[in-house]
Design a protein around this motif. Structure first.
Motif, short mmCIF file in Angstrom:
data_model
loop_
_atom_site.label_atom_id
_atom_site.label_comp_id
_atom_site.label_asym_id
_atom_site.label_seq_id
_atom_site.Cartn_x
_atom_site.Cartn_y
_atom_site.Cartn_z
N SER A 40 -32.32 -3.35 61.39
CA SER A 40 -31.09 -3.37 61.88
C SER A 40 -30.70 -4.37 62.81
O SER A 40 -31.53 -5.21 63.23
CB SER A 40 -31.17 -1.78 62.71
OG SER A 40 -32.08 -1.93 63.81
N GLU A 41 -29.55 -4.29 63.32
CA GLU A 41 -28.84 -4.99 64.24
C GLU A 41 -29.75 -5.09 65.76
O GLU A 41 -29.74 -6.04 66.19
CB GLU A 41 -27.51 -4.93 64.60
CG GLU A 41 -26.57 -4.97 63.57
CD GLU A 41 -26.64 -3.84 62.30
OE1 GLU A 41 -25.83 -3.84 61.23
OE2 GLU A 41 -27.28 -3.07 62.56
N THR A 76 -33.99 -4.85 53.84
CA THR A 76 -32.49 -4.67 53.69
C THR A 76 -32.05 -3.10 53.18
O THR A 76 -30.76 -3.12 53.05
CB THR A 76 -31.89 -5.48 52.52
OG1 THR A 76 -32.72 -5.22 51.49
CG2 THR A 76 -32.36 -7.05 53.20
N ARG A 104 -29.08 -0.66 58.58
CA ARG A 104 -28.28 -1.69 59.31
C ARG A 104 -26.73 -1.33 58.87
O ARG A 104 -26.39 -0.71 57.83
CB ARG A 104 -28.39 -3.07 58.83
CG ARG A 104 -28.59 -3.31 57.38
CD ARG A 104 -29.16 -4.54 57.14
NE ARG A 104 -29.16 -4.68 55.45
CZ ARG A 104 -28.16 -4.82 54.70
NH1 ARG A 104 -27.03 -5.01 55.13
NH2 ARG A 104 -28.40 -4.87 53.45
N LYS A 105 -25.79 -1.75 59.84
CA LYS A 105 -24.37 -1.52 59.73
C LYS A 105 -23.54 -2.71 59.07
O LYS A 105 -22.48 -2.51 58.53
CB LYS A 105 -23.65 -0.89 60.52
CG LYS A 105 -24.42 0.43 61.27
CD LYS A 105 -23.92 0.82 62.72
CE LYS A 105 -24.48 1.93 63.09
NZ LYS A 105 -26.10 1.39 63.64
N THR A 106 -24.16 -3.89 59.28
CA THR A 106 -23.65 -5.24 58.94
C THR A 106 -24.55 -5.83 57.84
O THR A 106 -25.73 -5.70 57.64
CB THR A 106 -23.30 -5.92 60.10
OG1 THR A 106 -24.64 -6.28 60.81
CG2 THR A 106 -22.34 -5.34 60.98
N PRO A 107 -24.01 -6.69 57.07
CA PRO A 107 -24.98 -7.75 56.04
C PRO A 107 -26.06 -8.39 56.70
O PRO A 107 -25.86 -8.98 57.94
CB PRO A 107 -23.83 -8.72 55.58
CG PRO A 107 -22.67 -8.02 55.63
CD PRO A 107 -22.57 -7.26 56.98
N ASP A 135 -25.85 -11.67 58.46
CA ASP A 135 -24.86 -11.88 59.69
C ASP A 135 -25.80 -11.86 61.03
O ASP A 135 -25.23 -12.00 61.83
CB ASP A 135 -23.87 -10.61 59.85
CG ASP A 135 -22.87 -10.82 58.81
OD1 ASP A 135 -22.80 -11.84 58.04
OD2 ASP A 135 -21.88 -9.99 58.73
N PHE A 136 -27.17 -11.74 60.70
CA PHE A 136 -27.94 -11.78 62.04
C PHE A 136 -29.17 -12.56 61.78
O PHE A 136 -29.72 -12.74 60.53
CB PHE A 136 -28.62 -10.52 62.52
CG PHE A 136 -28.87 -9.65 61.52
CD1 PHE A 136 -30.05 -9.43 61.35
CD2 PHE A 136 -27.82 -8.27 61.60
CE1 PHE A 136 -30.69 -8.34 60.31
CE2 PHE A 136 -28.39 -7.23 60.61
CZ PHE A 136 -29.65 -7.33 59.97
#
Length: 221
Positions: free
Chosen positions: A165-166, A183, A187-190, A193-194
């Protein structure tokens, strides 16, 4: 090599049990039930945060009520294991990493007692040299301190962090520890992206990824 894992969304899919427990607590309070996707979106920052998000979803800010619900949630949490499942191949990957000589630790925002309870239920507690929960110290992820505690309890030295997760990405960045991303978690974003050094969807790939990262760290050191 020390390999520290997150728990929920990384090794296990515990969202069904968390969802069930959340709705039991909401029903006890006479509040409307929430769907799985909504509750899953609250996972990652620890149980007190999750409970406050349950209230927030109903437009309620009431610390006395939150405290009562946190207590109720906590009383149910140790036994909330019946719907939890491993991600495919996770148990086998842990066994392979142990066989390769890696030291395994766990760093989760779940309180340590229910974390140990679900790990015991899943038969993996003995795989881990250290288990750090959200109440093991004064701070939770994404503060780096819990991750540093887990690494220290594993004997200290070069480490990798496996998370989903983020929150895990922010923790790894703050701690200066390379992140490997699962994956298929919460997580809420691709994932791109982190920051991370590797990503996987199939746990069969993880031992090879850890071996490659361990070699890279050894070469760099």
């Amino acid at each position: 090599m020390i390999v520290i894992f997150d728990l929920d969304g990384t090794l296990i899919d515990s969202a069904p049990d968390i969802h069930k427990t959340a709705n039991e607590v909401l029903a006890e309070e006479g509040l409307g039930l929430l769907d799985m996707d909504t509750v899953r979106g609250f996972v990652g920052h620890g149980m007190p945060h999750l409970v406050r998000q349950l209230l927030g979803a109903h437009g309620i800010e009431d610390e006395a009520r939150a405290a009562r619900m946190i207590s109720s949630f906590g009383a149910r949490y140790d036994g909330a294991v019946g719907l939890t499942r491993f991600y495919a191949g996770a148990a086998e990957a842990l066994a392979a990493l142990k066989a390769q000589g890696h030291v395994l630790g766990l760093c989760t925002n779940k309180p340590v007692a229910p974390a140990r309870a679900v790990m015991r239920h899943m038969g993996i507690l003995d795989c881990f040299t250290a288990v750090i929960g959200g109440d093991s110290g004064p701070r939770r992820k994404p503060d780096p301190e819990p991750l540093w505690m887990a690494i220290a309890d594993c004997g200290g030295g070069p480490a990798l962090f496996v998370g989903d997760s983020e929150v895990d990405a922010a923790t790894a960045t703050a701690a200066g520890v390379p992140l490997i991303v699962h994956t298929e978690g919460y997580r809420k974003t691709p994932a791109e992206d982190f920051p991370h050094v590797a990503a996987f969807s199939d746990f069969a790939a993880l031992p090879g990824i850890v071996a490659a990262q361990a070699e890279a760290l050894e070469t760099a050191g």
